[in-house]
Design an enzyme around this catalytic site. Structure first.
Site: not given
Length: 826
Positions: A494, A720
């Site tokens: 999965k 940033y």
């Protein structure tokens, strides 16, 4: 030229009991793997028995594929195979080894036997390249050095060769004696004695003694004498022998046959000076690591012993290339995949490569681009290559080289395009020539097929996740070895195969014959079916919207609640379906999904006598099997599980598969295996129990590159919001990965580190969407060409998870889809 033994001669060699339907059959190929058969009528299938697999269980499959010659144990009932030739023996592995040992006695030419802890394959491949101009060499394919691989290697010896190079690997005492009888080397090479595969030996001395048993009948032993224990063990053995073997040692000591005077490492190459027979000699190699230097010196000694001129040796040493013994599969343009196996070209490696190509069921069309075989290859091998291509049903074959022009008629079953050289191919072919196909590149190194890779490879950014399919198969085997006989295994694929690629991983699991696959949602199961996966697939999260596709694609639903069960039962009734396989999920303490003990009174009447669905399995999920402190609760879950299963069994009147154990429980709680286990994160090399009981191998390696290096002065800020503060003059690397690729923002501002040039380097500033800045001030010799490991063999995914404050599952499944996956098979 292929071996040819009459079936009666084989029976006489083995002294077995025979039942022949066709006594005129001849044997050219030995086969132990039912999945790798290319010449069925000339093959002898040997039904090997291991702790997990019994080759006798695959005889029907092999028989259906056209094989008619078999070696089996005395109890095998062959009455269902009227056209088969059967030889019954007490030990089928011993029979395989006996046949190979008999084959070995047919040849008098030199045989180089290589053993050691590390470097065997590299020394073998380098010697092959160094000696090919002087000899027609037969050698072990890839790393065929086991109790099965060695006899299959020796079986390839033929009259057209005049030198064999065979490697031998062992993992416990008593194994080398059997391999020595098969290889019977005239020249022995001991690469080194290290820590690899030490578990089966009481001491390093015992390990050394076991390995040098390979040389008991050799004319010479070539080894490194700087390892004093190895020197002492070999000298002691020689003193005890009535017929001592010649020793050819290398090392710093003046007593060594080749005395190494100096090793001068440059930036990209190494100059090695030595003294041999009182003469100063030297070589240069384009390597600087210690392992490559030692391997090169071993090859140097071997060539000196074989009386190759020193000038010739020096010239050829300059041509040595890194040995990459791995198949690599990567995305290509126009929805294609490239399988690059262009290191070398021989029949055995070609068969392995074709086999890997045929496993890629997600591609209906298969193309092979093949070069001429190496110079001096017998013409008969072109016929064998063509037979393998024809047997594999290859759609399109592109040949490069003049020799194939003479053999085009052999390729009558495929569309064929031919080019005299790679330059012509590159001039005339573009990436648009290929679409929706798997393309195997198989060529000798001289043809430089990497130029074809550059033409076809899908151009994505330079962050790559390498998926080692061989490591995945190894981890599967380690867990299978923990299982009781008869216990099945369900593999979890999965979440895009835990980030590794669902279809590619599922193909490997199907090849290695796991019993079940499980995915989270029906969409994932559909993709696997479209990729050619035929294994049973369990869907863990089911809703009504998926019922139609579940039925259409023959998927099997988990039923975990009354509304879901009743809705699916109603759907089956509407569709007029009978005995559709379903899986009942129990909640024994996880409290996520499933029926509880108190629900049994209402559940059992819905299952009893229900002809529309058949209960294939009943299972539950352990909440804390990775924590030994929670074992009491885990056992309580098991007790609840057994109670519910007993009630369901009594109600429905038939047996079903019971499964409870996950990866952690498989290794630590053997009593909870029941009928099947579910293997998830452990398959991908992560030990969720942190017990490190199994030597799991790293499957996924996430790598990126450096976009730019810059010097930043004290007091400046990075990234940033100026969150990265530079407190001293620093060297900052901007790497090509960000949070859009799965590199979490939680790793920013020093929380995370990456691995560059043997050093952990911290993140500085915030992680950006596509880029991240790293402080590499303390990384020695860094350049913009260096690779950066985000996680892998040097920095484990578990360690990265700790840095993030999460679990390895999240790290693996967060890697973005724009990150290119490259699949490797060693």
């Amino acid at each position: 030229m292929a071996v040819a033994y009459a079936i009666q001669e084989v029976a006489d060699i083995l002294k077995g009991k025979e039942r022949f339907a066709n006594s005129n059959a001849t044997i050219s190929y030995l086969c132990t793997d039912s999945r790798r058969i290319f010449f069925p009528l000339q093959s002898l299938f040997i039904a090997l028995q291991t702790s997990r697999r019994d080759g006798h269980a695959f005889i029907q499959e092999v028989y259906d594929r056209g094989v008619r010659n078999f070696i089996v144990h005395p109890q095998f009932d062959f009455t269902a195979f009227p056209e088969g030739n059967f030889i019954q023996v007490s030990d089928t592995l011993e029979a395989l080894q006996t046949l190979a040992a008999y084959r070995r006695t047919s040849f008098e030419y030199p045989v180089i036997g290589i053993t050691g802890s590390n470097g065997k394959t590299i020394v073998k491949e380098w010697l092959y390249n160094l000696l090919s101009p002087d000899f027609n060499i037969v050698r072990s394919p890839r790393s065929y050095n086991s109790q099965v691989g060695v006899p299959l290697s020796v079986w390839q010896m033929d009259e057209e060769s005049d030198l064999a190079i065979i490697e031998a690997g062992i993992s416990r005492s008593g194994e080398m004696e059997r391999l020595e009888k098969i290889i019977h080397p005239t020249i022995g090479i001991l690469t080194n004695i290290g820590e690899a595969h030490s578990e089966g030996f009481a001491s390093r001395e015992e390990k050394t003694l076991e390995k040098i048993q390979l040389f008991q009948h050799a004319q010479v032993i070539i080894y490194g004498a700087d390892d004093m224990q190895v020197q002492q063990v070999i000298e002691a053995q020689q003193q005890a022998s009535s017929d001592p073997t010649q020793l050819f040692s290398w090392g710093k000591s003046a007593s060594a046959t080749l005395q190494v005077l100096s090793v001068e490492k440059g930036t990209t190459s190494t100059h090695i000076k030595a003294l041999y027979q009182s003469t100063a000699i030297s070589i240069n190699i384009d390597f600087t690591d210690d392992a490559s230097i030692q391997n090169a010196i071993t090859c140097w000694c071997t060539m000196l012993y074989l009386q190759i001129a020193q000038q010739t040796i020096a010239e050829r040493m300059l041509l040595l290339q890194p040995v990459d013994m791995r198949l690599q599969m990567m995305q290509a343009m126009n929805n294609c995949a490239i399988i690059n196996d262009s290191y070398s070209f021989d029949i055995t490696s070609f068969s392995v490569a074709i086999d890997f190509l045929l496993q890629q069921h997600q591609f209906a069309n298969k193309t092979v681009i093949v070069s001429d075989l190496p110079e001096n290859t017998p013409e008969t091998e072109y016929t064998q290559v063509a037979q393998i291509l024809n047997a594999g049903g290859i759609n399109k074959v592109i040949t490069i080289g003049n020799a194939w022009q003479q053999h085009k008629a052999l390729l009558a079953n495929a569309t064929v395009e031919q080019f005299p050289n790679i330059e012509t191919f590159l001039q005339k072919i573009t990436a648009n020539h290929f679409r929706n196909e798997a393309i195997l590149l198989k060529g000798a190194r001289v043809y430089m097929f990497e130029r074809i890779v550059a033409l076809l490879e899908k151009k994505v950014h330079q962050t790559v996740m390498q998926i080692n399919l061989t490591a995945l198969a190894n981890n599967l085997k380690l867990y299978q070895q923990q299982l009781r006989p008869g216990v099945k295994l369900m593999a979890m694929v999965k979440a895009f195969g835990y980030g590794s690629g669902s279809a590619e991983v599922a193909n490997v699991l199907q090849f290695h014959k796991v019993d079940y696959l499980a995915v989270a949602y029906a969409d994932e199961g559909i993709e696997l079916r479209k990729a050619g996966i035929s294994l049973p697939i369990l869907i863990l999260n089911v809703d009504e919207a998926a019922f139609e596709t579940i039925i259409t694609y023959n998927l099997e639903p988990e039923l975990f609640s009354f509304p879901v069960l009743q809705a699916f039962d109603k759907f089956l009734l509407q569709q007029g379906l009978q005995q559709y396989p379903v899986h009942i999920k129990l909640d024994t303490g996880m409290h996520r999904l499933g029926f509880e003990e108190k629900d049994m009174d209402a559940l059992l009447p819905l299952l009893k006598g229900n002809q529309r669905m058949i209960v294939t399995s009943v299972f539950s999920h352990l909440a804390a099997s990775d924590d030994p402190l929670e074992n009491e609760f885990t056992l309580l879950q098991a007790k609840r599980f057994e109670n519910c299963c007993a009630q369901i069994r009594e109600a429905i009147g038939y047996d079903f598969i019971k499964h409870l154990s996950n990866s952690a429980a498989i290794a630590t709680l053997h009593g909870l295996q029941y009928d099947m286990v579910r293997l998830g994160i452990g398959l991908y090399g992560v030990d969720s129990s942190n017990e490190h009981q199994l030597p799991l191998q790293t499957v996924a390696t996430l790598q990126t590159t450096i976009a730019q290096l810059r010097q930043v002065k004290t007091g400046e800020t990075i990234g940033y919001n100026r969150r990265g503060k530079v407190t001293k003059e620093s060297l900052i690397a901007t790497i090509r990965i960000g949070y859009a690729d799965g590199f979490s923002r939680r790793l920013g501002n020093g929380a995370g580190k990456v691995w560059i040039n043997g050093t952990l380097a911290p993140v500085i500033g915030s992680v950006c969407m596509d880029m991240t800045m790293i402080d590499v001030t303390d990384v020695p010799g860094i350049t913009e060409k260096d690779e950066v490991e985000i996680f892998g063999p040097n920095l484990s995914v578990e360690e990265v998870a700790k840095m993030e404050g999460t679990i390895a599952y999240e790290v693996l499944t967060s890697v973005g889809q724009r990150v290119k996956r490259v699949y490797i098979e060693e």
